[in-house]
Design an enzyme around this catalytic site. Structure first.
Site, PDB file in Angstrom:
ATOM      1  N   GLU A 110      -2.831   4.921  -7.372  1.00  0.00           N
ATOM      2  CA  GLU A 110      -1.643   5.130  -6.204  1.00  0.00           C
ATOM      3  C   GLU A 110      -2.186   4.643  -4.914  1.00  0.00           C
ATOM      4  O   GLU A 110      -3.283   4.637  -4.623  1.00  0.00           O
ATOM      5  CB  GLU A 110      -1.196   6.709  -5.927  1.00  0.00           C
ATOM      6  CG  GLU A 110      -0.078   6.984  -6.899  1.00  0.00           C
ATOM      7  CD  GLU A 110       1.378   6.213  -6.465  1.00  0.00           C
ATOM      8  OE1 GLU A 110       1.400   5.452  -5.805  1.00  0.00           O
ATOM      9  OE2 GLU A 110       2.387   6.808  -6.766  1.00  0.00           O
ATOM     10  N   ASP A 111      -1.232   4.167  -4.140  1.00  0.00           N
ATOM     11  CA  ASP A 111      -1.443   3.897  -2.709  1.00  0.00           C
ATOM     12  C   ASP A 111      -1.580   5.218  -1.702  1.00  0.00           C
ATOM     13  O   ASP A 111      -2.514   5.303  -1.117  1.00  0.00           O
ATOM     14  CB  ASP A 111      -0.699   2.646  -1.949  1.00  0.00           C
ATOM     15  CG  ASP A 111       0.988   3.102  -2.385  1.00  0.00           C
ATOM     16  OD1 ASP A 111       1.003   3.718  -3.215  1.00  0.00           O
ATOM     17  OD2 ASP A 111       1.615   2.740  -1.478  1.00  0.00           O
ATOM     18  N   ASP A 114       1.389  12.040  -1.511  1.00  0.00           N
ATOM     19  CA  ASP A 114       1.973  12.742  -0.481  1.00  0.00           C
ATOM     20  C   ASP A 114       2.357  14.078  -0.839  1.00  0.00           C
ATOM     21  O   ASP A 114       1.868  14.876  -0.838  1.00  0.00           O
ATOM     22  CB  ASP A 114       3.180  11.633  -0.111  1.00  0.00           C
ATOM     23  CG  ASP A 114       4.096  11.926   1.173  1.00  0.00           C
ATOM     24  OD1 ASP A 114       3.361  13.009   2.037  1.00  0.00           O
ATOM     25  OD2 ASP A 114       4.814  11.178   1.512  1.00  0.00           O
ATOM     26  N   PHE A 163       2.733   8.549   9.528  1.00  0.00           N
ATOM     27  CA  PHE A 163       3.383   7.234   8.679  1.00  0.00           C
ATOM     28  C   PHE A 163       2.714   5.835   8.931  1.00  0.00           C
ATOM     29  O   PHE A 163       2.330   5.692   9.966  1.00  0.00           O
ATOM     30  CB  PHE A 163       4.795   7.144   9.309  1.00  0.00           C
ATOM     31  CG  PHE A 163       5.590   6.234   8.400  1.00  0.00           C
ATOM     32  CD1 PHE A 163       6.227   6.977   7.348  1.00  0.00           C
ATOM     33  CD2 PHE A 163       5.626   4.793   8.514  1.00  0.00           C
ATOM     34  CE1 PHE A 163       6.828   5.912   6.397  1.00  0.00           C
ATOM     35  CE2 PHE A 163       6.562   3.968   7.638  1.00  0.00           C
ATOM     36  CZ  PHE A 163       6.966   4.655   6.356  1.00  0.00           C
ATOM     37  N   ARG A 176       3.792  -4.835   3.631  1.00  0.00           N
ATOM     38  CA  ARG A 176       2.914  -4.694   2.375  1.00  0.00           C
ATOM     39  C   ARG A 176       1.583  -5.464   2.506  1.00  0.00           C
ATOM     40  O   ARG A 176       0.551  -5.143   2.167  1.00  0.00           O
ATOM     41  CB  ARG A 176       3.521  -4.790   1.231  1.00  0.00           C
ATOM     42  CG  ARG A 176       4.523  -3.610   1.011  1.00  0.00           C
ATOM     43  CD  ARG A 176       5.121  -3.918  -0.335  1.00  0.00           C
ATOM     44  NE  ARG A 176       6.103  -3.138  -0.769  1.00  0.00           N
ATOM     45  CZ  ARG A 176       6.398  -1.757  -1.132  1.00  0.00           C
ATOM     46  NH1 ARG A 176       5.338  -0.857  -1.003  1.00  0.00           N
ATOM     47  NH2 ARG A 176       7.843  -1.320  -1.352  1.00  0.00           N
TER      48      ARG A 176
HETATM   49  C1  PRP Z   1       5.172   5.804  -2.432  1.00  0.00           C
HETATM   50  C2  PRP Z   1       3.890   5.786  -2.982  1.00  0.00           C
HETATM   51  C3  PRP Z   1       3.916   6.975  -4.374  1.00  0.00           C
HETATM   52  C4  PRP Z   1       4.930   7.952  -3.594  1.00  0.00           C
HETATM   53  C5  PRP Z   1       4.043   9.049  -3.205  1.00  0.00           C
HETATM   54  O1  PRP Z   1       6.054   5.149  -3.032  1.00  0.00           O
HETATM   55  O2  PRP Z   1       3.502   4.543  -3.692  1.00  0.00           O
HETATM   56  O3  PRP Z   1       4.350   6.317  -5.453  1.00  0.00           O
HETATM   57  O4  PRP Z   1       5.408   7.240  -2.612  1.00  0.00           O
HETATM   58  O5  PRP Z   1       4.925  10.065  -2.474  1.00  0.00           O
HETATM   59  P1  PRP Z   1       4.950  11.493  -3.331  1.00  0.00           P
HETATM   60  O6  PRP Z   1       3.682  12.093  -3.452  1.00  0.00           O
HETATM   61  O7  PRP Z   1       5.805  12.038  -1.950  1.00  0.00           O
HETATM   62  O8  PRP Z   1       5.583  11.510  -4.489  1.00  0.00           O
HETATM   63  P2  PRP Z   1       7.230   4.584  -2.437  1.00  0.00           P
HETATM   64  O9  PRP Z   1       8.605   5.445  -3.007  1.00  0.00           O
HETATM   65  O10 PRP Z   1       7.227   4.467  -1.148  1.00  0.00           O
HETATM   66  O11 PRP Z   1       7.556   3.272  -3.477  1.00  0.00           O
HETATM   67  P3  PRP Z   1       6.700   1.831  -3.261  1.00  0.00           P
HETATM   68  O12 PRP Z   1       5.099   2.123  -3.934  1.00  0.00           O
HETATM   69  O13 PRP Z   1       7.284   0.856  -3.739  1.00  0.00           O
HETATM   70  O14 PRP Z   1       6.440   1.713  -1.671  1.00  0.00           O
END
Ligand code: PRP
Length: 191
Positions: A110-111, A114, A163, A176
């Protein structure tokens, strides 16, 4: 990068949280840690890195090249519908893995970790496939935002509730490709 506008300021105007060099150094360290943890323990099978689209694509690309154990990639996509802002925290799978992972050593990549809702859901889903093992690697971890108890096994950086954009992470799908991680200004958010 498009021209700077009030809603989408140019990334160069944003404060840097982690430089390209710091990210590269930490990614190499995590790659070395993963190499040490898995080398000789995979029964000759490649480990499977599963990236969560789209944010994790860049971290996965760098991490894979820092791991000195045979590895393959796969990707999943989940809808962000309902996440974080809705208490149900519903997460829906949009794209599943392409190849079976039964009996394989899997690392979900994961990036950002959260609230934890995405990874909790994906972990449960992946465990149904009976991998030999399942770990989690994340570039960023925001422990203060967690709504469900989940921890990553490999974390590049822990951050407070800020953020951020860049290194795969977006604001409204922008930024990105920014190669360091920067703080998105609050005054520009929410438009
Ligand atoms: C982001 C990130 C994780 C998720 C983490 O995805 O890449 O998948 O949020 O959040 P959480 O722990 O609250 O579930 P995003 O929906 O922004 O999609 P993306 O990766 O396409 O930017």
């Amino acid at each position: 990068m498009p021209n700077s506008t009030p809603n989408f300021p140019h990334a160069s105007t944003m404060d840097i949280l982690f430089t390209k060099q710091q990210i590269a150094d930490r990614t190499r360290e995590i790659g070395a840690q993963i190499t040490a943890d898995y080398a000789g323990h995979t029964n000759g099978q490649p480990i499977v890195l599963i990236g969560v689209l789209k944010g994790a694509a860049i971290f996965l690309a760098d991490l894979a090249r820092s791991i000195d154990v045979d590895n393959t990639f796969d990707f999943v996509a989940v809808s962000s519908y309902g996440r974080a802002k809705v208490s149900s925290g519903a997460v829906k799978l949009i794209k599943d893995i392409d190849n079976p992972i039964e009996g394989k050593h899997v690392i979900l990549v994961e990036d950002i970790l959260d609230t934890g809702l995405t990874l909790s859901y994906l972990r449960g889903l992946m465990l149904q496939h009976k991998p030999a093992s399942l770990k989690i690697a994340t570039c960023l971890d925001k422990p203060a935002r967690r709504l469900v108890p989940i921890e990553a096994d490999y974390v590049a950086f822990k951050i407070p509730n800020q953020f951020v954009i860049g290194y795969g992470m977006d604001y409204a799908e922008r930024y990105r490709g920014v190669d360091d991680i920067r703080l998105f200004p609050e005054e520009a958010a929410g438009h």
